[in-house]
Design a protein around this motif. Structure first.
Motif, PDB file in Angstrom:
ATOM      1  N   ILE A 104       0.724  -1.267   0.176  1.00 22.26           N
ATOM      2  CA  ILE A 104      -0.141   0.038  -0.217  1.00 22.26           C
ATOM      3  C   ILE A 104       1.012   1.269  -0.209  1.00 22.26           C
ATOM      4  CG2 ILE A 104      -1.603   1.459   1.362  1.00 22.26           C
ATOM      5  CD1 ILE A 104      -3.037  -1.414   2.213  1.00 22.26           C
ATOM      6  N   ASN A 105       0.496   2.149  -0.856  1.00 15.75           N
ATOM      7  CA  ASN A 105       1.438   3.202  -1.114  1.00 15.75           C
ATOM      8  C   ASN A 105       0.469   4.706  -1.124  1.00 15.75           C
ATOM      9  OD1 ASN A 105       0.120   3.489  -3.441  1.00 15.75           O
ATOM     10  ND2 ASN A 105       1.946   3.979  -4.584  1.00 15.75           N
ATOM     11  N   PHE A 106      -0.805   4.359  -0.793  1.00 15.21           N
ATOM     12  CA  PHE A 106      -1.433   5.706  -0.673  1.00 15.21           C
ATOM     13  C   PHE A 106      -2.752   5.376   0.196  1.00 15.21           C
ATOM     14  CE2 PHE A 106      -5.064   8.135  -2.364  1.00 15.21           C
ATOM     15  CZ  PHE A 106      -4.705   9.635  -2.005  1.00 15.21           C
ATOM     16  N   VAL A 107      -3.331   6.412   0.813  1.00 17.10           N
ATOM     17  CA  VAL A 107      -4.669   6.297   1.718  1.00 17.10           C
ATOM     18  C   VAL A 107      -5.129   7.683   1.451  1.00 17.10           C
ATOM     19  CG1 VAL A 107      -5.720   6.070   3.809  1.00 17.10           C
ATOM     20  CG2 VAL A 107      -3.677   4.694   3.369  1.00 17.10           C
ATOM     21  N   ASP A 108      -6.133   7.664   0.900  1.00 19.65           N
ATOM     22  CA  ASP A 108      -7.172   8.848   0.600  1.00 19.65           C
ATOM     23  C   ASP A 108      -7.077   9.760   2.034  1.00 19.65           C
ATOM     24  OD1 ASP A 108      -8.295  10.870  -0.822  1.00 19.65           O
ATOM     25  OD2 ASP A 108      -9.740   9.604  -1.468  1.00 19.65           O
ATOM     26  N   VAL A 109      -7.080  10.997   1.699  1.00 16.22           N
ATOM     27  CA  VAL A 109      -6.900  12.065   2.841  1.00 16.22           C
ATOM     28  C   VAL A 109      -8.504  12.334   3.383  1.00 16.22           C
ATOM     29  CG1 VAL A 109      -4.796  13.243   2.251  1.00 16.22           C
ATOM     30  CG2 VAL A 109      -6.910  13.964   1.326  1.00 16.22           C
ATOM     31  N   LYS A 110      -9.338  11.879   2.529  1.00 17.26           N
ATOM     32  CA  LYS A 110     -10.777  12.046   2.977  1.00 17.26           C
ATOM     33  C   LYS A 110     -11.611  10.884   2.799  1.00 17.26           C
ATOM     34  CE  LYS A 110     -11.927  14.254  -1.463  1.00 17.26           C
ATOM     35  NZ  LYS A 110     -12.754  13.069  -2.124  1.00 17.26           N
ATOM     36  N   VAL A 111     -12.958  10.745   3.485  1.00 13.01           N
ATOM     37  CA  VAL A 111     -13.860   9.812   3.498  1.00 13.01           C
ATOM     38  C   VAL A 111     -14.579  10.030   2.487  1.00 13.01           C
ATOM     39  CG1 VAL A 111     -15.440   8.248   4.759  1.00 13.01           C
ATOM     40  CG2 VAL A 111     -13.266   8.887   5.922  1.00 13.01           C
ATOM     41  N   ASP A 112     -15.353   9.141   1.863  1.00  9.95           N
ATOM     42  CA  ASP A 112     -16.432   9.371   0.751  1.00  9.95           C
ATOM     43  C   ASP A 112     -17.646   9.322   1.718  1.00  9.95           C
ATOM     44  OD1 ASP A 112     -18.394   8.996  -1.034  1.00  9.95           O
ATOM     45  OD2 ASP A 112     -17.134   8.093  -2.599  1.00  9.95           O
ATOM     46  N   ARG A 113     -18.432  10.366   1.639  1.00 13.36           N
ATOM     47  CA  ARG A 113     -19.677  10.576   2.605  1.00 13.36           C
ATOM     48  C   ARG A 113     -20.843   9.820   2.063  1.00 13.36           C
ATOM     49  NH1 ARG A 113     -20.054  17.072   4.123  1.00 13.36           N
ATOM     50  NH2 ARG A 113     -17.845  17.221   4.814  1.00 13.36           N
ATOM     51  N   ALA A 114     -20.886   9.458   0.703  1.00 11.20           N
ATOM     52  CA  ALA A 114     -21.823   8.761   0.173  1.00 11.20           C
ATOM     53  C   ALA A 114     -21.736   7.213   0.593  1.00 11.20           C
ATOM     54  CB  ALA A 114     -21.950   8.854  -1.286  1.00 11.20           C
ATOM     55  N   THR A 115     -20.575   6.669   0.587  1.00 12.30           N
ATOM     56  CA  THR A 115     -20.303   5.334   0.898  1.00 12.30           C
ATOM     57  C   THR A 115     -19.685   4.925   2.253  1.00 12.30           C
ATOM     58  OG1 THR A 115     -18.444   5.352  -0.284  1.00 12.30           O
ATOM     59  CG2 THR A 115     -20.252   4.825  -1.441  1.00 12.30           C
ATOM     60  N   ASP A 116     -19.135   6.181   2.870  1.00  9.53           N
ATOM     61  CA  ASP A 116     -18.433   5.917   4.068  1.00  9.53           C
ATOM     62  C   ASP A 116     -17.199   5.045   3.944  1.00  9.53           C
ATOM     63  OD1 ASP A 116     -17.990   6.696   6.801  1.00  9.53           O
ATOM     64  OD2 ASP A 116     -18.809   4.762   7.625  1.00  9.53           O
ATOM     65  N   THR A 117     -16.407   5.111   2.846  1.00  7.02           N
ATOM     66  CA  THR A 117     -15.303   4.381   2.845  1.00  7.02           C
ATOM     67  C   THR A 117     -13.995   5.125   2.433  1.00  7.02           C
ATOM     68  OG1 THR A 117     -15.748   4.303   0.265  1.00  7.02           O
ATOM     69  CG2 THR A 117     -16.692   2.647   1.513  1.00  7.02           C
ATOM     70  N   ILE A 118     -12.886   4.632   2.441  1.00  9.23           N
ATOM     71  CA  ILE A 118     -11.583   5.187   2.354  1.00  9.23           C
ATOM     72  C   ILE A 118     -11.171   4.664   1.130  1.00  9.23           C
ATOM     73  CG2 ILE A 118      -9.484   5.980   3.127  1.00  9.23           C
ATOM     74  CD1 ILE A 118     -10.518   5.514   6.192  1.00  9.23           C
ATOM     75  N   ALA A 119     -10.572   5.440   0.146  1.00  9.62           N
ATOM     76  CA  ALA A 119      -9.816   4.790  -0.862  1.00  9.62           C
ATOM     77  C   ALA A 119      -8.394   4.470  -0.624  1.00  9.62           C
ATOM     78  CB  ALA A 119      -9.998   5.775  -2.172  1.00  9.62           C
ATOM     79  N   LEU A 120      -7.995   3.389  -0.878  1.00  9.33           N
ATOM     80  CA  LEU A 120      -6.608   2.817  -0.737  1.00  9.33           C
ATOM     81  C   LEU A 120      -6.171   2.538  -1.960  1.00  9.33           C
ATOM     82  CD1 LEU A 120      -7.775   2.715   2.200  1.00  9.33           C
ATOM     83  CD2 LEU A 120      -6.269   0.842   2.391  1.00  9.33           C
ATOM     84  N   ARG A 121      -4.767   2.632  -2.322  1.00 10.62           N
ATOM     85  CA  ARG A 121      -4.121   2.222  -3.367  1.00 10.62           C
ATOM     86  C   ARG A 121      -3.016   1.364  -3.130  1.00 10.62           C
ATOM     87  NH1 ARG A 121      -2.088   7.248  -6.545  1.00 10.62           N
ATOM     88  NH2 ARG A 121      -0.236   6.786  -5.702  1.00 10.62           N
ATOM     89  N   ALA A 122      -2.674   0.247  -3.763  1.00  9.71           N
ATOM     90  CA  ALA A 122      -1.457  -0.523  -3.692  1.00  9.71           C
ATOM     91  C   ALA A 122      -0.658  -0.397  -4.941  1.00  9.71           C
ATOM     92  CB  ALA A 122      -1.878  -1.916  -3.127  1.00  9.71           C
TER      93      ALA A 122
END
Length: 371
Positions: free
Chosen positions: A251-269
């Protein structure tokens, strides 16, 4: 003489009752015959916390090839789907008219430079005459203005020549990145230009990204302590057919904000992709696992049964099959983590389940493999 009955003093109804009693006794005896089953013990072992998510493969670099000048497309110089390197020729737009524009601009620059030379000479003469009081200040000033105007003409002509050279360079379209090129949308003989849209697309392949959303709850479950670095969380990929992609990711990136519509965080590997197995846009499953293992009771997934009340297994107690309601957690290979309902050493029935009923006697034999 007629043969005598085996039951000379018993009526037909009585004999029928005896046979029914005998049949019921035989059925009861059959029902009490132990069912042969295979069992494995519930184990407590070190497992890693993990979870699976749906992800999308994304190329790190993706370039849409477009024409920057208008003209007839003379040649397509690549094979669709091939790997390309920076600088490889892709398209050629008729260069003749743009080469002619370069020659014309060079001629204009030469004229401008000649005019500048003449203007400089005239300014020098006017200045000398004015110093000897043989000329006027007006003549000197006019010569100075002409000299500056000629200098501006040189700058303009030089810029026009540079623009012509740039446009001439655009007639040969080359690969701007290393990667793999897709289908060409235009073939030779067509007129192309800036308004023609995409000619083709190049995507980079190695390394490659996989982006996936994860709920806040799962994020904390996978990473444990919120202070734990994500560098300690590994990632593996699972294809739709169930096979696993060999190289592990990071994993090299974690989004700085949470998607309010889905309550999820975007991660990238990021994953190595030297053979180009992973392709841009591909749908995969991403499995995350922490490097910090923890002790947990596990049971074979093949033993799990379910009804409207939840998940359960059969265990052997005192020679009988007993139903146990369990709460399961993450998968661990062929096993599943059991959060409650089982203890280490409980003998779990994994074979012969179709004939097992709660409370039925069983004859248990150990099973060597959990596969």
């Amino acid at each position: 003489m007629a043969a005598r009955s085996s039951f000379p003093n018993i009526s037909s109804a009585a004999r029928g009752g005896a046979f029914a009693l005998l049949f019921a006794f035989s059925a009861t005896a059959l029902a009490q015959t132990p069912v042969r089953v295979g069992v494995v013990p519930a184990e407590k072992r070190e497992v890693t916390k993990g979870a699976e998510f749906v992800g999308r493969v994304d190329a790190i670099q993706k370039v849409v090839i477009q024409a920057r000048v208008k003209g007839f497309l003379q040649a397509v110089k690549f094979k669709e789907g091939q790997a390309v390197k920076v600088g490889d020729p892709l398209y050629e737009i008729e260069p003749e008219q743009f080469k002619a524009a370069v020659d014309q601009a060079q001629g204009a620059l030469a004229r401008a430079e000649a005019s500048k030379t003449l203007a400089a000479i005239q300014l020098q003469r006017a200045s000398e005459l004015y110093a000897k009081q043989a000329g006027t200040a007006v003549q000197r000033d006019q010569a100075a203005a002409s000299d500056k105007e000629a200098g501006g003409g040189v700058l303009s002509a030089r810029a026009n020549l540079e623009t012509a050279n740039i446009n001439f360079g655009y007639t040969s379209i080359t690969a701007p990145i290393d990667g793999r090129i897709g289908l060409t949308n235009v073939t030779a003989g067509n007129v192309v230009g800036p308004d023609s849209g995409a000619l083709a697309t190049i995507v980079s392949e190695d390394p490659i990204y996989v982006t996936f959303p994860i709920s806040q709850r799962e994020f904390l479950r996978v990473t444990g302590d919120a202070k734990e670095k994500l560098d300690n969380v590994g990632a593996t990929l699972i294809f739709p057919d169930g096979s696993t992609y060999g190289p592990a990711g990071k994993i090299n990136f974690v989004d700085v904000k949470v998607d309010r519509a889905t309550d999820t965080i975007a991660l990238r590997a990021v994953f190595p992709n030297p053979d180009g197995v992973l392709r841009d846009g591909q749908l995969v499953r991403v499995k995350l696992a922490s490097d910090q293992p923890k002790s947990a009771v596990v049971a074979p997934q093949s033993a799990l049964l379910a009804d409207k009340d939840g998940v359960y297994v059969f265990v052997v107690e005192d020679g009988k099959a007993v139903m146990r309601r369990i709460k399961t957690g993450a998968e661990s290979g062929a096993d599943v983590v059991v959060q409650s309902g089982l203890s280490p050493g409980d003998m779990i029935i994994v074979q012969g389940l179709t004939n097992v009923r709660p409370g039925a006697p069983v004859a248990a034999s150990p099973v060597q493999s959990r596969s």
